[in-house]
Design an enzyme around this catalytic site. Sequence first.
Site, PDB file in Angstrom:
ATOM      1  N   PHE A  11       1.015  -1.193   0.062  1.00  0.00           N
ATOM      2  CA  PHE A  11       0.079   0.062  -0.001  1.00  0.00           C
ATOM      3  C   PHE A  11       1.031   1.123  -0.068  1.00  0.00           C
ATOM      4  O   PHE A  11       0.550   2.222  -0.589  1.00  0.00           O
ATOM      5  CB  PHE A  11      -1.063  -0.022   1.193  1.00  0.00           C
ATOM      6  CG  PHE A  11      -2.245   0.997   0.935  1.00  0.00           C
ATOM      7  CD1 PHE A  11      -2.962   0.835   0.097  1.00  0.00           C
ATOM      8  CD2 PHE A  11      -2.045   2.153   1.742  1.00  0.00           C
ATOM      9  CE1 PHE A  11      -4.250   1.785   0.140  1.00  0.00           C
ATOM     10  CE2 PHE A  11      -3.143   2.924   1.739  1.00  0.00           C
ATOM     11  CZ  PHE A  11      -4.070   2.951   0.824  1.00  0.00           C
ATOM     12  N   LYS A 102      -5.476   0.190   9.237  1.00  0.00           N
ATOM     13  CA  LYS A 102      -6.701  -0.021   9.601  1.00  0.00           C
ATOM     14  C   LYS A 102      -6.901  -0.815  10.452  1.00  0.00           C
ATOM     15  O   LYS A 102      -6.396  -2.175  10.536  1.00  0.00           O
ATOM     16  CB  LYS A 102      -7.673  -0.477   8.394  1.00  0.00           C
ATOM     17  CG  LYS A 102      -7.672   0.576   7.179  1.00  0.00           C
ATOM     18  CD  LYS A 102      -8.273   0.059   6.144  1.00  0.00           C
ATOM     19  CE  LYS A 102      -8.336   1.023   4.746  1.00  0.00           C
ATOM     20  NZ  LYS A 102      -8.971   0.338   3.561  1.00  0.00           N
ATOM     21  N   SER A 132      -9.924   0.634  -1.196  1.00  0.00           N
ATOM     22  CA  SER A 132      -9.054   0.662  -2.098  1.00  0.00           C
ATOM     23  C   SER A 132      -8.157  -0.618  -1.850  1.00  0.00           C
ATOM     24  O   SER A 132      -7.792  -1.203  -0.804  1.00  0.00           O
ATOM     25  CB  SER A 132      -7.996   1.710  -1.670  1.00  0.00           C
ATOM     26  OG  SER A 132      -7.471   1.818  -0.403  1.00  0.00           O
ATOM     27  N   ALA A 134      -3.939  -1.885  -3.318  1.00  0.00           N
ATOM     28  CA  ALA A 134      -2.662  -1.316  -3.611  1.00  0.00           C
ATOM     29  C   ALA A 134      -2.662  -1.594  -5.297  1.00  0.00           C
ATOM     30  O   ALA A 134      -2.184  -0.378  -5.921  1.00  0.00           O
ATOM     31  CB  ALA A 134      -1.646  -2.342  -3.061  1.00  0.00           C
ATOM     32  N   LYS A 185     -14.387  -2.994   9.439  1.00  0.00           N
ATOM     33  CA  LYS A 185     -15.104  -3.830   8.286  1.00  0.00           C
ATOM     34  C   LYS A 185     -13.817  -5.090   8.038  1.00  0.00           C
ATOM     35  O   LYS A 185     -14.470  -6.041   7.354  1.00  0.00           O
ATOM     36  CB  LYS A 185     -14.956  -2.934   6.943  1.00  0.00           C
ATOM     37  CG  LYS A 185     -13.634  -2.244   6.707  1.00  0.00           C
ATOM     38  CD  LYS A 185     -12.680  -2.965   5.598  1.00  0.00           C
ATOM     39  CE  LYS A 185     -11.417  -2.459   5.841  1.00  0.00           C
ATOM     40  NZ  LYS A 185     -10.564  -3.324   4.818  1.00  0.00           N
ATOM     41  N   ASP A 238     -15.929   0.756   2.100  1.00  0.00           N
ATOM     42  CA  ASP A 238     -14.853  -0.274   2.426  1.00  0.00           C
ATOM     43  C   ASP A 238     -15.347  -1.863   2.666  1.00  0.00           C
ATOM     44  O   ASP A 238     -14.642  -2.659   2.529  1.00  0.00           O
ATOM     45  CB  ASP A 238     -13.892   0.101   3.469  1.00  0.00           C
ATOM     46  CG  ASP A 238     -12.317  -0.217   3.321  1.00  0.00           C
ATOM     47  OD1 ASP A 238     -11.939  -0.856   2.503  1.00  0.00           O
ATOM     48  OD2 ASP A 238     -11.618   0.319   4.180  1.00  0.00           O
ATOM     49  N   ASN A 250      -7.927  -9.972   4.757  1.00  0.00           N
ATOM     50  CA  ASN A 250      -8.884 -10.424   5.681  1.00  0.00           C
ATOM     51  C   ASN A 250     -10.095 -11.354   5.269  1.00  0.00           C
ATOM     52  O   ASN A 250     -10.410 -12.173   5.866  1.00  0.00           O
ATOM     53  CB  ASN A 250      -9.607  -9.029   6.239  1.00  0.00           C
ATOM     54  CG  ASN A 250      -8.470  -8.275   7.165  1.00  0.00           C
ATOM     55  OD1 ASN A 250      -8.193  -8.554   8.380  1.00  0.00           O
ATOM     56  ND2 ASN A 250      -8.028  -7.261   6.457  1.00  0.00           N
ATOM     57  N   GLU A 270      -5.271  -7.627   9.869  1.00  0.00           N
ATOM     58  CA  GLU A 270      -5.522  -6.498  11.056  1.00  0.00           C
ATOM     59  C   GLU A 270      -6.947  -7.033  11.593  1.00  0.00           C
ATOM     60  O   GLU A 270      -6.981  -6.659  12.893  1.00  0.00           O
ATOM     61  CB  GLU A 270      -5.674  -5.255  10.309  1.00  0.00           C
ATOM     62  CG  GLU A 270      -4.266  -4.545   9.718  1.00  0.00           C
ATOM     63  CD  GLU A 270      -3.671  -4.070  10.809  1.00  0.00           C
ATOM     64  OE1 GLU A 270      -3.636  -4.205  12.063  1.00  0.00           O
ATOM     65  OE2 GLU A 270      -2.698  -3.139  10.458  1.00  0.00           O
TER      66      GLU A 270
END
Length: 320
Positions: A11, A102, A132, A134, A185, A238, A250, A270
Amino acid sequence: MSVGILGAGAFGTALAISLGHTTPVTLWARDAKQAQVMQNTRENTARLPGFALPAGVKVTSNLADLQGCDVLLLAVPAQKLRQFLRGLDQMVAGKTLVTCCKGIELETGMGPVDIAREICPQSEHAILTGPSFANDIAKGLPTALTLACANPDRARQLQQELSNGTLRLYRTSDVIGAQLGGALKNVIAIACGAAIGAQLGESARAALMTRGNAEMQRYAQHKGADASTLSGLSGFGDLVLTCTSELSRNYRFGLALGAGKAFDPATTVEGAATACAVAQEAREKALDMPISSVVAALVENRLDVENAMTKLLSRSLKEE
């Protein structure tokens, strides 16, 4: 305005490529060898292969090279942000720090901006978040993100300077809502991935996304955010992207959980730590966060997918 990007993962590199066509960018990599290779070859073959770095991007492993940057984008994982920023408070004093990760810190329950503000109180703080990938940013495909900053004048300036022909930023002053949308999210994406991985069907995914969005708004309001922020790019936008694409780490992690397969432990997920942080707070403060709690149980191997869905479906019936 000159921009520094701390973190040469996929990213951070993508942002450098997007911004580097029109803005001087210094991209910092922790590993000196990686930085030298990227500077020489003009490509991040390890994390984002196939995309050339514009001439306006300088790659370095020396933090001193970022002294002249007005704005620093922090593209490091949320769970490592605190450790990374320790000792940098004097170097970044007076600069604007824009977090680009995030998540919710497992030990404290704090979001990225909260952490940065605590460690670096003499800096201005903002967050860049939203739907988004990358690859899309690096390709120059149309992408819209949320820029949240409590200072409206600085938010306007950052919006103007960081937007370009393919990257469009919408600003908000609701920093709490923006950072929570991006964090929560990921938890719902794990749940959706687990449902699809276990072959529970698209209807189950739709239900998890919808009720997950309601759960996100409920938690954000508890934290003092404006619930409507969670209906924007940093929340719902998102959520849609992350819950429906295998480009999401994720979501892929959830797929592996649901299918009973192993997942690369080196891959940053994350949502796993965030789910555990949210579930812990839900227990302590009697918050209704059923999906987050179930995901935490899945991550900690206290529950399998079949029993997780049974637990969700056996909850007391209620109005929507």
